[in-house]
Design an enzyme around this catalytic site. Sequence first.
Site, PDB file in Angstrom:
ATOM      1  N   ARG A  90       0.824  -1.210   0.000  1.00 30.89           N
ATOM      2  CA  ARG A  90       0.000   0.000   0.000  1.00 30.89           C
ATOM      3  C   ARG A  90       0.860   1.263   0.000  1.00 30.89           C
ATOM      4  NH1 ARG A  90      -4.864  -1.022   2.502  1.00 30.89           N
ATOM      5  NH2 ARG A  90      -3.714  -2.396   3.897  1.00 30.89           N
ATOM      6  N   TYR A  91       1.960   1.233   0.735  1.00 28.83           N
ATOM      7  CA  TYR A  91       2.879   2.376   0.828  1.00 28.83           C
ATOM      8  C   TYR A  91       4.185   1.966   0.153  1.00 28.83           C
ATOM      9  CZ  TYR A  91      -0.302   3.063   4.779  1.00 28.83           C
ATOM     10  OH  TYR A  91      -1.413   3.169   5.575  1.00 28.83           O
ATOM     11  N   ARG A  94       7.030   0.046   2.409  1.00 29.67           N
ATOM     12  CA  ARG A  94       6.753  -1.111   3.259  1.00 29.67           C
ATOM     13  C   ARG A  94       5.679  -1.997   2.629  1.00 29.67           C
ATOM     14  NH1 ARG A  94       3.666   3.335   6.582  1.00 29.67           N
ATOM     15  NH2 ARG A  94       4.744   4.500   4.980  1.00 29.67           N
ATOM     16  N   CYS A 107     -10.582 -12.494  17.367  1.00 27.03           N
ATOM     17  CA  CYS A 107     -11.091 -11.304  18.032  1.00 27.03           C
ATOM     18  C   CYS A 107     -12.398 -10.905  17.345  1.00 27.03           C
ATOM     19  CB  CYS A 107     -10.066 -10.174  17.918  1.00 27.03           C
ATOM     20  SG  CYS A 107      -8.404 -10.746  18.334  1.00 27.03           S
ATOM     21  N   CYS A 110     -12.274  -8.091  14.649  1.00 31.36           N
ATOM     22  CA  CYS A 110     -11.137  -8.154  13.715  1.00 31.36           C
ATOM     23  C   CYS A 110     -11.468  -7.541  12.357  1.00 31.36           C
ATOM     24  CB  CYS A 110     -10.733  -9.602  13.526  1.00 31.36           C
ATOM     25  SG  CYS A 110      -9.424  -9.784  12.304  1.00 31.36           S
ATOM     26  N   ASP A 271     -12.155  -0.512  12.645  1.00 30.31           N
ATOM     27  CA  ASP A 271     -12.445  -0.488  11.212  1.00 30.31           C
ATOM     28  C   ASP A 271     -13.898  -0.867  10.947  1.00 30.31           C
ATOM     29  OD1 ASP A 271      -9.810   0.199  10.287  1.00 30.31           O
ATOM     30  OD2 ASP A 271      -9.177  -1.773  10.999  1.00 30.31           O
ATOM     31  N   ASP A 308      -7.516   3.624   9.649  1.00 23.03           N
ATOM     32  CA  ASP A 308      -7.181   3.070   8.333  1.00 23.03           C
ATOM     33  C   ASP A 308      -8.364   3.379   7.443  1.00 23.03           C
ATOM     34  OD1 ASP A 308      -5.133   1.576   6.999  1.00 23.03           O
ATOM     35  OD2 ASP A 308      -4.975   0.386   8.831  1.00 23.03           O
ATOM     36  N   LYS A 315      -3.442   4.753   6.344  1.00 25.28           N
ATOM     37  CA  LYS A 315      -3.620   5.131   7.748  1.00 25.28           C
ATOM     38  C   LYS A 315      -3.430   6.631   7.892  1.00 25.28           C
ATOM     39  CE  LYS A 315      -1.950   1.607  10.535  1.00 25.28           C
ATOM     40  NZ  LYS A 315      -1.556   0.872   9.384  1.00 25.28           N
TER      41      LYS A 315
END
Length: 351
Positions: A90-91, A94, A107, A110, A271, A308, A315
């Site tokens: 995405r970036y 990274r 979770c 999630c 999210d 995000d 983000k």
Amino acid sequence: MTSDPLRSSGALIAAGLLSGDERQQIDAVAAHYAVRVTPDIAALIDRDEPDDPVARQYLPRGEELRDGPGELADPIGDRRWSPVKGVVHRYPDRALLMPIHACAVYCRFCFRREAVGPGKTALNRAELAVALDYIRDHGEIWEVILTGGDPLLLSPRRLRELIQALAAIDHVAVIRIHSRVPMAATPRVTTRLIAALACDKALWLAIHANHANEFGPAQRAAISRLARAGIPLVGQTVLLRGVNDNAASLETLFRVMVANRIKPYYLHHPDLARGTGHFRLDIAQGQALCEQLRGRVSGLCQPTYVLDLPGGFGKVPLMPGHATREAGDGDGSWQIRDSTGNTHAYPPRSE
Ligand code: SF4
């Protein structure tokens, strides 16, 4: 108490974690979203406390069957930025590498809840080779973030092979692993697993925890083993209604993290994952909590509050300047400015 993880309504009811009245609803939830509660987590839950903040994170609830406005199967747009299976780029500097789609626990809030769980595909050897080739071919990738799923569920042998392969790529300077294992599956944090993390590049471990009650003796010991091995630890937390949505809970959590040698890194606004509306707050509530924290704890205890953006726009910090309420008589929507200066509408919390 059983040493096996609890995966079904029957097992959760037998363990005294859920009442039998909810069985039908819970079965319907479990048919959609994976359920797994480890003995580590079950031991932290106060069965006499209906609002237990650990239980709320892991025990399924009927509310998960309700999809709210704007909720998405892929809320942060991973698919849009996935050039090959298992990689999200995405970036420029990274990339995420997702070698496994299983977690120690599932979770309830999630953001990848529709991509993780039993039956979801992990990378096979050939796919992992393609993913590593992609990283090798992109000299701009400075940091690789292993996520998933939970990368610390890989066997120490597979984990070591993967880390060594990444460390051997010249332009990769940093490897970051995101994991719940030190909080939820402490017996996995063995000498062999820690040895598998040793490499010549900087390796950081981001540990996900949302409430101070998650730091029992087993968790503190596992974290201590990692810290004593010289692995830098950062914390990531999701701001969750009914779990940590008050300044006192956040303050205690971040103090406990720092006292356990974990630097709080991100506080994520939840999210827009499907069936998670009961966990969300409005952005204004999150901003007010961060303001309150500012006066209460040292900078070491303060993560960056981030969102995000849905759709894969990345983000953004949610402090004033990045997040503003739409003017006029609208529905209270937010305007969020991304890192390129473009703005995106984001819904207010729906009742
Ligand atoms: S451990 Fe992470 S990826 Fe797995 S269910 Fe929890 S939040 Fe999702």
